[in-house]
Write a protein that holds these residues in place. Structure first.
Motif, mmCIF file in Angstrom:
data_model
loop_
_atom_site.group_PDB
_atom_site.id
_atom_site.type_symbol
_atom_site.label_atom_id
_atom_site.label_comp_id
_atom_site.label_asym_id
_atom_site.label_seq_id
_atom_site.Cartn_x
_atom_site.Cartn_y
_atom_site.Cartn_z
ATOM 1 N N VAL A 1 0.859 -1.169 0.000
ATOM 2 C CA VAL A 1 0.000 0.000 0.000
ATOM 3 C C VAL A 1 0.902 1.228 0.000
ATOM 4 C CG1 VAL A 1 -1.693 1.328 1.313
ATOM 5 C CG2 VAL A 1 -1.886 -1.164 1.194
ATOM 6 N N VAL A 2 0.645 2.167 -0.892
ATOM 7 C CA VAL A 2 1.492 3.348 -1.031
ATOM 8 C C VAL A 2 0.779 4.567 -0.435
ATOM 9 C CG1 VAL A 2 2.657 4.900 -2.648
ATOM 10 C CG2 VAL A 2 2.650 2.426 -3.065
ATOM 11 N N LEU A 3 1.482 5.257 0.450
ATOM 12 C CA LEU A 3 0.984 6.465 1.106
ATOM 13 C C LEU A 3 1.722 7.670 0.559
ATOM 14 C CD1 LEU A 3 -0.334 8.151 3.472
ATOM 15 C CD2 LEU A 3 1.649 7.434 4.861
ATOM 16 N N ARG A 4 0.973 8.675 0.117
ATOM 17 C CA ARG A 4 1.551 9.957 -0.302
ATOM 18 C C ARG A 4 1.217 11.002 0.761
ATOM 19 N NH1 ARG A 4 5.399 11.297 -4.234
ATOM 20 N NH2 ARG A 4 5.314 9.703 -5.850
ATOM 21 N N HIS A 5 2.235 11.754 1.209
ATOM 22 C CA HIS A 5 2.016 12.716 2.289
ATOM 23 C C HIS A 5 2.961 13.900 2.135
ATOM 24 C CE1 HIS A 5 5.794 11.700 4.414
ATOM 25 N NE2 HIS A 5 5.584 10.488 3.950
ATOM 26 N N PRO A 6 2.664 15.033 2.809
ATOM 27 C CA PRO A 6 3.556 16.190 2.727
ATOM 28 C C PRO A 6 4.830 15.962 3.510
ATOM 29 C CG PRO A 6 1.757 16.630 4.240
ATOM 30 C CD PRO A 6 1.456 15.311 3.595
ATOM 31 N N LYS A 7 5.806 16.827 3.279
ATOM 32 C CA LYS A 7 7.083 16.749 3.965
ATOM 33 C C LYS A 7 6.890 16.861 5.469
ATOM 34 C CE LYS A 7 11.503 19.194 4.444
ATOM 35 N NZ LYS A 7 12.292 20.383 4.025
ATOM 36 N N LEU A 8 7.676 16.079 6.214
ATOM 37 C CA LEU A 8 7.635 16.110 7.667
ATOM 38 C C LEU A 8 8.602 17.162 8.189
ATOM 39 C CD1 LEU A 8 7.837 12.249 8.172
ATOM 40 C CD2 LEU A 8 5.772 13.648 8.390
ATOM 41 N N PHE A 9 8.198 17.909 9.196
ATOM 42 C CA PHE A 9 9.096 18.880 9.827
ATOM 43 C C PHE A 9 9.805 18.181 10.983
ATOM 44 C CE2 PHE A 9 6.004 21.674 7.762
ATOM 45 C CZ PHE A 9 6.865 22.510 7.075
ATOM 46 N N GLY A 10 10.758 17.341 10.638
ATOM 47 C CA GLY A 10 11.483 16.613 11.660
ATOM 48 C C GLY A 10 11.901 15.243 11.179
ATOM 49 N N ASP A 11 12.395 14.443 12.104
ATOM 50 C CA ASP A 11 12.897 13.100 11.852
ATOM 51 C C ASP A 11 11.769 12.206 11.331
ATOM 52 O OD1 ASP A 11 13.955 10.512 12.005
ATOM 53 O OD2 ASP A 11 15.027 10.905 13.870
ATOM 54 N N PRO A 12 11.955 11.515 10.200
ATOM 55 C CA PRO A 12 10.880 10.661 9.676
ATOM 56 C C PRO A 12 10.678 9.365 10.458
ATOM 57 C CG PRO A 12 12.825 10.467 8.298
ATOM 58 C CD PRO A 12 13.124 11.568 9.285
ATOM 59 N N ARG A 13 11.602 9.062 11.390
ATOM 60 C CA ARG A 13 11.508 7.762 12.067
ATOM 61 C C ARG A 13 10.223 7.539 12.857
ATOM 62 N NH1 ARG A 13 17.427 7.483 14.700
ATOM 63 N NH2 ARG A 13 16.956 9.721 14.867
ATOM 64 N N PRO A 14 9.660 8.535 13.542
ATOM 65 C CA PRO A 14 8.396 8.253 14.247
ATOM 66 C C PRO A 14 7.274 7.791 13.316
ATOM 67 C CG PRO A 14 9.396 10.234 15.134
ATOM 68 C CD PRO A 14 10.210 9.853 13.923
ATOM 69 N N LEU A 15 7.156 8.405 12.132
ATOM 70 C CA LEU A 15 6.144 7.946 11.183
ATOM 71 C C LEU A 15 6.482 6.543 10.691
ATOM 72 C CD1 LEU A 15 3.644 8.265 9.443
ATOM 73 C CD2 LEU A 15 5.024 9.533 7.780
ATOM 74 N N ASP A 16 7.751 6.298 10.405
ATOM 75 C CA ASP A 16 8.143 4.969 9.943
ATOM 76 C C ASP A 16 7.875 3.909 11.009
ATOM 77 O OD1 ASP A 16 8.934 5.866 7.451
ATOM 78 O OD2 ASP A 16 11.032 6.141 8.038
ATOM 79 N N THR A 17 8.041 4.268 12.280
ATOM 80 C CA THR A 17 7.747 3.335 13.360
ATOM 81 C C THR A 17 6.263 2.992 13.379
ATOM 82 O OG1 THR A 17 9.574 4.164 14.703
ATOM 83 C CG2 THR A 17 7.807 3.010 15.866
ATOM 84 N N LEU A 18 5.422 4.007 13.193
ATOM 85 C CA LEU A 18 3.990 3.744 13.121
ATOM 86 C C LEU A 18 3.651 2.813 11.957
ATOM 87 C CD1 LEU A 18 2.312 7.223 13.783
ATOM 88 C CD2 LEU A 18 2.094 5.170 15.183
ATOM 89 N N LEU A 19 4.244 3.079 10.801
ATOM 90 C CA LEU A 19 3.958 2.258 9.625
ATOM 91 C C LEU A 19 4.441 0.829 9.819
ATOM 92 C CD1 LEU A 19 4.798 4.803 6.772
ATOM 93 C CD2 LEU A 19 2.555 4.189 7.696
ATOM 94 N N ALA A 20 5.584 0.680 10.479
ATOM 95 C CA ALA A 20 6.085 -0.672 10.757
ATOM 96 C C ALA A 20 5.135 -1.423 11.684
ATOM 97 C CB ALA A 20 7.480 -0.594 11.376
ATOM 98 N N GLY A 21 4.559 -0.720 12.657
ATOM 99 C CA GLY A 21 3.588 -1.359 13.541
ATOM 100 C C GLY A 21 2.351 -1.802 12.789
ATOM 101 N N PHE A 22 1.893 -0.969 11.851
ATOM 102 C CA PHE A 22 0.750 -1.361 11.030
ATOM 103 C C PHE A 22 1.085 -2.586 10.189
ATOM 104 C CE2 PHE A 22 -1.442 -1.201 6.929
ATOM 105 C CZ PHE A 22 -2.768 -1.233 7.342
ATOM 106 N N GLU A 23 2.285 -2.605 9.608
ATOM 107 C CA GLU A 23 2.692 -3.745 8.792
ATOM 108 C C GLU A 23 2.651 -5.047 9.588
ATOM 109 O OE1 GLU A 23 5.733 -1.903 5.464
ATOM 110 O OE2 GLU A 23 6.529 -2.343 7.455
ATOM 111 N N ARG A 24 3.150 -4.992 10.828
ATOM 112 C CA ARG A 24 3.156 -6.205 11.667
ATOM 113 C C ARG A 24 1.738 -6.635 12.019
ATOM 114 N NH1 ARG A 24 7.435 -3.323 14.068
ATOM 115 N NH2 ARG A 24 6.037 -2.598 15.737
ATOM 116 N N ALA A 25 0.901 -5.670 12.361
ATOM 117 C CA ALA A 25 -0.452 -6.008 12.802
ATOM 118 C C ALA A 25 -1.352 -6.436 11.653
ATOM 119 C CB ALA A 25 -1.070 -4.813 13.528
ATOM 120 N N ALA A 26 -1.190 -5.791 10.491
ATOM 121 C CA ALA A 26 -2.106 -6.032 9.372
ATOM 122 C C ALA A 26 -1.557 -7.022 8.349
ATOM 123 C CB ALA A 26 -2.419 -4.708 8.675
#
Length: 424
Positions: free
Chosen positions: A43-68
């Motif tokens: 699944v591909v997500l398009r989003h605006p630029k993050l004002f900060g480290d992208p790792r928190p969003l990537d951590t959320l996405l990794a959690g979704f990947e594991r759960a779903a």
């Protein structure tokens, strides 16, 4: 500065569509991505630029990947709002399947829904969840009684101010625009390297947000009956430049340049969105511990006003994996993900319940005050023709700001453009 017509806008859109692949490549170039590209089953997500480290969003996405059990790829959008809109228009008009979940500016949902580009997500918002949302973000994703996107984070214009400079001059945070002007003059007379008030005055969507706040906070609106008060609001906007409260290069300023100028100590007052607070409080910030936040001022006899901003997550109507895409959008807009993103990036949740969260309140001390702002934040016109109307708003407001158009003439032109769009 002549207002762009809807015909001109549509003409540019047809040219962009005709260029197809070339335009798509140019717009996609330079975007930061997490494992970019369409992998089988992803699944591909398009989003605006993050004002900060992208790792928190990537951590959320990794959690979704594991759960779903679903792979996720994300890619950032082009830099400006106009480029983002054009990117989506090119791809969705072509029925692209290259992305599934798309982040939408607060002003796009009605347009995209009417065009048939978004899946109906009404079933993804239960009654209790709708009750938890501020009214503005919910209205922004609703078109003809159906919900076409899920509120992700909310924005509203705020006033930032230097507490140390006000205290040095025995001044209180301004409640009215007259208070702000008086404080700006008092401080800048003593500190010539400090501007009084910086805000977003470039001819783009940010100017529309600022100008509407000036209009609304003077008791006006864009309806014909509100023209006298609206004209006073626009005249006040122009006077900020002529009275040397705001620098004349405000016509070049967007969110980040104003945030940087204030953050380096170069301004007493700043109008910006809530995300800036977290950046002002970083360990390396020159103004750390010396910034206050309040609602925007208002004219005597009028009420404070803030333009609603923010982003929502919609699902591409042409997605080859709609169920997984809907689950990802619901996951990222649920309370736990919104809290994580608020802590990581300073985003403001659109859910009332999160404003009672102790951890969030500790990270963003102005959050309780922000709740009241978001409860009353006013959306820009919710219309499938808003992008075309915005071209007129931008041009007319800019003409007033630089002194080329009288406020009454600008408002008359806006009224004619709005009426013509409604007849389409």
């Amino acid at each position: 500065m002549r207002a762009a017509t809807d015909v001109t806008l549509l003409g540019r859109r047809r040219v962009a569509l005709a260029l197809g692949a070339l335009s798509l490549g140019a717009l996609a170039g330079g975007c930061g991505e997490r494992n970019a590209g369409r992998a089988p089953g992803a699944v591909v997500l398009r989003h605006p630029k993050l004002f900060g480290d992208p790792r928190p969003l990537d951590t959320l996405l990794a959690g979704f990947e594991r759960a779903a059990g679903v792979h996720v790829r994300r890619a950032t959008l082009p830099a400006s709002s106009d480029e983002q809109h054009l990117f989506y228009a090119i791809n969705l008009q072509a029925r692209s399947t290259e992305f599934d979940v798309l982040a939408l500016d607060a002003i796009w949902a009605a347009e995209f829904a009417q065009a048939g580009w978004l899946r109906d997500l009404s079933h993804r918002l239960a009654a209790e969840e709708r009750a938890d949302l501020f009214p503005g973000p919910l209205a922004a994703v609703t078109w003809r009684g159906r919900v076409y996107a899920l509120p992700w984070f909310a924005d509203a214009g705020l006033l930032y101010y230097r507490t140390d400079l006000l205290e040095r001059h025995h001044l209180a945070p301004p409640r009215t625009w007259d208070d702000l002007v008086a404080a700006a003059h008092a401080v800048t007379r003593a500190a010539s390297d400090v501007h009084g008030f910086v805000w977003q005055g470039k001819q783009y969507e940010g100017l529309v947000c600022n100008a509407l706040e000036f209009v609304w906070s003077h008791g006006g609106g864009l309806d014909e009956a509100d023209v006298p008060a609206a004209a006073r609001g626009l005249a006040f906007m122009r006077s900020l430049v002529t009275a040397n409260v705001t620098p004349d290069y405000v016509t070049t300023l967007t969110e980040e340049p104003t945030r940087v100028a204030f953050g380096r100590g170069g301004a007493l007052f700043l109008r910006n969105w809530p995300y800036a607070w977290r950046l002002f409080e970083r360990a390396d910030s020159p103004v750390r511990g010396r910034v206050g936040v309040s609602v925007l001022p208002h004219a005597p006899g009028a009420a404070p006003a803030a333009t609603l901003g923010g982003w929502q997550l919609g699902v591409n109507a042409f997605s080859p994996r709609p169920e997984a895409a809907e689950r990802l959008a619901a996951f990222l807009t649920a309370a736990p993900a919104q809290k994580a993103l608020a802590l990581a990036y300073g985003y403001s949740p659109p859910r009332r319940s999160l404003y009672a969260d102790a951890e969030l309140a500790a990270a963003q001390p102005f959050l309780p005050r922000l709740r009241a702002v978001l409860e009353a934040a006013r959306p820009r016109p919710v219309s499938p023709h808003y992008v075309a109307l915005s071209q007129t708003l931008q041009a007319e407001f800019s003409a007033v700001l630089v002194g080329e158009r009288a406020p009454e003439a600008a408002l008359a032109a806006i009224g004619r453009a709005a009426a013509a769009l409604e007849r389409r």
